[in-house]
Structure formats: C-alpha cells, structure tokens
Write a protein that holds these residues in place. Structure first.
Motif, PDB file in Angstrom:
ATOM      1  N   GLY A  42       0.813  -1.214   0.000  1.00  0.00           N
ATOM      2  CA  GLY A  42       0.000   0.000   0.000  1.00  0.00           C
ATOM      3  C   GLY A  42       0.843   1.259   0.000  1.00  0.00           C
ATOM      4  N   MET A  43       1.941   1.230   0.760  1.00  0.00           N
ATOM      5  CA  MET A  43       2.843   2.396   0.780  1.00  0.00           C
ATOM      6  C   MET A  43       3.449   2.656  -0.594  1.00  0.00           C
ATOM      7  SD  MET A  43       4.929   2.077   4.358  1.00  0.00           S
ATOM      8  CE  MET A  43       6.144   3.250   3.797  1.00  0.00           C
ATOM      9  N   ILE A  44       3.903   1.610  -1.247  1.00  0.00           N
ATOM     10  CA  ILE A  44       4.523   1.773  -2.561  1.00  0.00           C
ATOM     11  C   ILE A  44       3.514   2.302  -3.576  1.00  0.00           C
ATOM     12  CG2 ILE A  44       5.553   0.497  -4.479  1.00  0.00           C
ATOM     13  CD1 ILE A  44       6.882  -1.294  -2.330  1.00  0.00           C
ATOM     14  N   CYS A  45       2.301   1.739  -3.565  1.00  0.00           N
ATOM     15  CA  CYS A  45       1.278   2.193  -4.517  1.00  0.00           C
ATOM     16  C   CYS A  45       0.905   3.650  -4.295  1.00  0.00           C
ATOM     17  CB  CYS A  45       0.044   1.303  -4.415  1.00  0.00           C
ATOM     18  SG  CYS A  45       0.304  -0.358  -5.039  1.00  0.00           S
ATOM     19  N   ALA A  69       7.212  11.795  -0.860  1.00  0.00           N
ATOM     20  CA  ALA A  69       6.157  10.845  -1.221  1.00  0.00           C
ATOM     21  C   ALA A  69       6.262   9.575  -0.386  1.00  0.00           C
ATOM     22  CB  ALA A  69       6.227  10.512  -2.710  1.00  0.00           C
ATOM     23  N   PHE A  70       7.477   9.056  -0.203  1.00  0.00           N
ATOM     24  CA  PHE A  70       7.625   7.854   0.611  1.00  0.00           C
ATOM     25  C   PHE A  70       7.376   8.129   2.090  1.00  0.00           C
ATOM     26  CE2 PHE A  70       9.736   5.973  -3.081  1.00  0.00           C
ATOM     27  CZ  PHE A  70       9.074   4.771  -3.089  1.00  0.00           C
ATOM     28  N   LEU A  71       7.702   9.321   2.555  1.00  0.00           N
ATOM     29  CA  LEU A  71       7.406   9.680   3.938  1.00  0.00           C
ATOM     30  C   LEU A  71       5.895   9.833   4.143  1.00  0.00           C
ATOM     31  CD1 LEU A  71       8.580  10.428   6.704  1.00  0.00           C
ATOM     32  CD2 LEU A  71       8.563  12.793   5.954  1.00  0.00           C
ATOM     33  N   LEU A  72       5.235  10.485   3.212  1.00  0.00           N
ATOM     34  CA  LEU A  72       3.786  10.665   3.320  1.00  0.00           C
ATOM     35  C   LEU A  72       3.024   9.368   3.093  1.00  0.00           C
ATOM     36  CD1 LEU A  72       3.304  14.077   1.494  1.00  0.00           C
ATOM     37  CD2 LEU A  72       3.013  13.612   3.928  1.00  0.00           C
ATOM     38  N   GLY A  75       1.149   6.903   5.804  1.00  0.00           N
ATOM     39  CA  GLY A  75      -0.264   7.000   6.141  1.00  0.00           C
ATOM     40  C   GLY A  75      -1.128   6.766   4.918  1.00  0.00           C
ATOM     41  N   TRP A  76      -0.887   5.696   4.193  1.00  0.00           N
ATOM     42  CA  TRP A  76      -1.543   5.480   2.898  1.00  0.00           C
ATOM     43  C   TRP A  76      -3.054   5.349   2.979  1.00  0.00           C
ATOM     44  CZ3 TRP A  76      -4.114   0.939   1.976  1.00  0.00           C
ATOM     45  CH2 TRP A  76      -3.778  -0.155   2.740  1.00  0.00           C
ATOM     46  N   PRO A  77      -3.666   4.888   4.062  1.00  0.00           N
ATOM     47  CA  PRO A  77      -5.140   4.893   4.059  1.00  0.00           C
ATOM     48  C   PRO A  77      -5.717   6.305   3.988  1.00  0.00           C
ATOM     49  CG  PRO A  77      -4.333   3.344   5.695  1.00  0.00           C
ATOM     50  CD  PRO A  77      -3.162   4.127   5.209  1.00  0.00           C
ATOM     51  N   TYR A  82      -8.009  10.771   0.644  1.00  0.00           N
ATOM     52  CA  TYR A  82      -7.830  12.065  -0.018  1.00  0.00           C
ATOM     53  C   TYR A  82      -8.024  11.951  -1.525  1.00  0.00           C
ATOM     54  CZ  TYR A  82      -5.325  15.968  -2.091  1.00  0.00           C
ATOM     55  OH  TYR A  82      -4.976  17.024  -2.874  1.00  0.00           O
ATOM     56  N   PHE A  83      -7.459  10.903  -2.129  1.00  0.00           N
ATOM     57  CA  PHE A  83      -7.635  10.703  -3.575  1.00  0.00           C
ATOM     58  C   PHE A  83      -9.100  10.454  -3.928  1.00  0.00           C
ATOM     59  CE2 PHE A  83      -3.052   9.077  -4.300  1.00  0.00           C
ATOM     60  CZ  PHE A  83      -2.603  10.377  -4.428  1.00  0.00           C
ATOM     61  N   ALA A  84      -9.799   9.754  -3.061  1.00  0.00           N
ATOM     62  CA  ALA A  84     -11.210   9.468  -3.326  1.00  0.00           C
ATOM     63  C   ALA A  84     -12.055  10.726  -3.216  1.00  0.00           C
ATOM     64  CB  ALA A  84     -11.729   8.408  -2.354  1.00  0.00           C
ATOM     65  N   MET A  85     -11.696  11.627  -2.310  1.00  0.00           N
ATOM     66  CA  MET A  85     -12.493  12.840  -2.101  1.00  0.00           C
ATOM     67  C   MET A  85     -12.139  13.957  -3.095  1.00  0.00           C
ATOM     68  SD  MET A  85     -14.534  12.177   0.198  1.00  0.00           S
ATOM     69  CE  MET A  85     -15.001  11.947   1.861  1.00  0.00           C
ATOM     70  N   SER A  86     -10.897  13.954  -3.576  1.00  0.00           N
ATOM     71  CA  SER A  86     -10.491  15.019  -4.475  1.00  0.00           C
ATOM     72  C   SER A  86     -10.959  14.726  -5.890  1.00  0.00           C
ATOM     73  CB  SER A  86      -8.983  15.208  -4.453  1.00  0.00           C
ATOM     74  OG  SER A  86      -8.352  14.083  -5.018  1.00  0.00           O
TER      75      SER A  86
END
Length: 88
Positions: A42-45, A69-72, A75-77, A82-86
């Motif tokens: 999930g983190m990589i994706c 990007a790897f640090l953020l 918290g991939w969930p 965020y991607f779903a809401m944006s």
C-alpha cells in the motif's frame, strides 16, 4: 467397491484440541508478516500515485518530492481517502 468406507471404530473427540505453543507463535508471526507486506504494498502504490500526481504539475518530480512521497505514504489509508475525495 465401497466395502472399506464404513469404520466400526469411533473417531476421537477433537473438540478440545489446541495448537502447540510454537505453532501458535508461528501463526502470529506469519500473520504479522502478511500484514506488514500488505502495508508495504500500500505504501509503494500510494507513493507512486503521489509522484505521478506531482509529476503532472508544473514543477515536476525531484529527489525531495520522492523522499516526501515515501514519507507521506506511511499514512496510505489517509492518502487513499484524499484521492477518493479530491476531483481529478
């Protein structure tokens, strides 16, 4: 044919059977490893999705954006939410 399909002996009661302590520990370790593997996937994706989104902007992607990007993505969930809401 079929003459050996019925047994005259009773089967043992296995309702009180438990795992050995080393088997229970192995099952716990295996479950933790599976969970960590799925979390890493999930983190990589999400890191790739963030980089793809940032690369399409006017600034492009650089070393700092890859590290961010790897640090953020830890918290991939939240990022998926965020991607779903944006939009876009």
């Amino acid at each position: 044919m079929g003459q050996n399909l019925s047994l005259s002996e009773k089967f043992a009661d296995t309702s009180k059977a438990t795992l050995a302590p080393w088997d229970r520990n192995a099952d716990i370790i295996l479950g933790v490893l599976w969970a960590c593997s799925l979390y890493g996937i999930g983190m990589i994706c999400c890191a790739i999705a963030l980089l793809r989104r940032w690369a399409n902007s006017d600034r492009g992607a650089n070393l700092f954006s890859v590290l961010a990007a790897f640090l953020l993505s830890t918290g991939w969930p939240v990022i998926l939410l965020y991607f779903a809401m944006s939009s876009g």
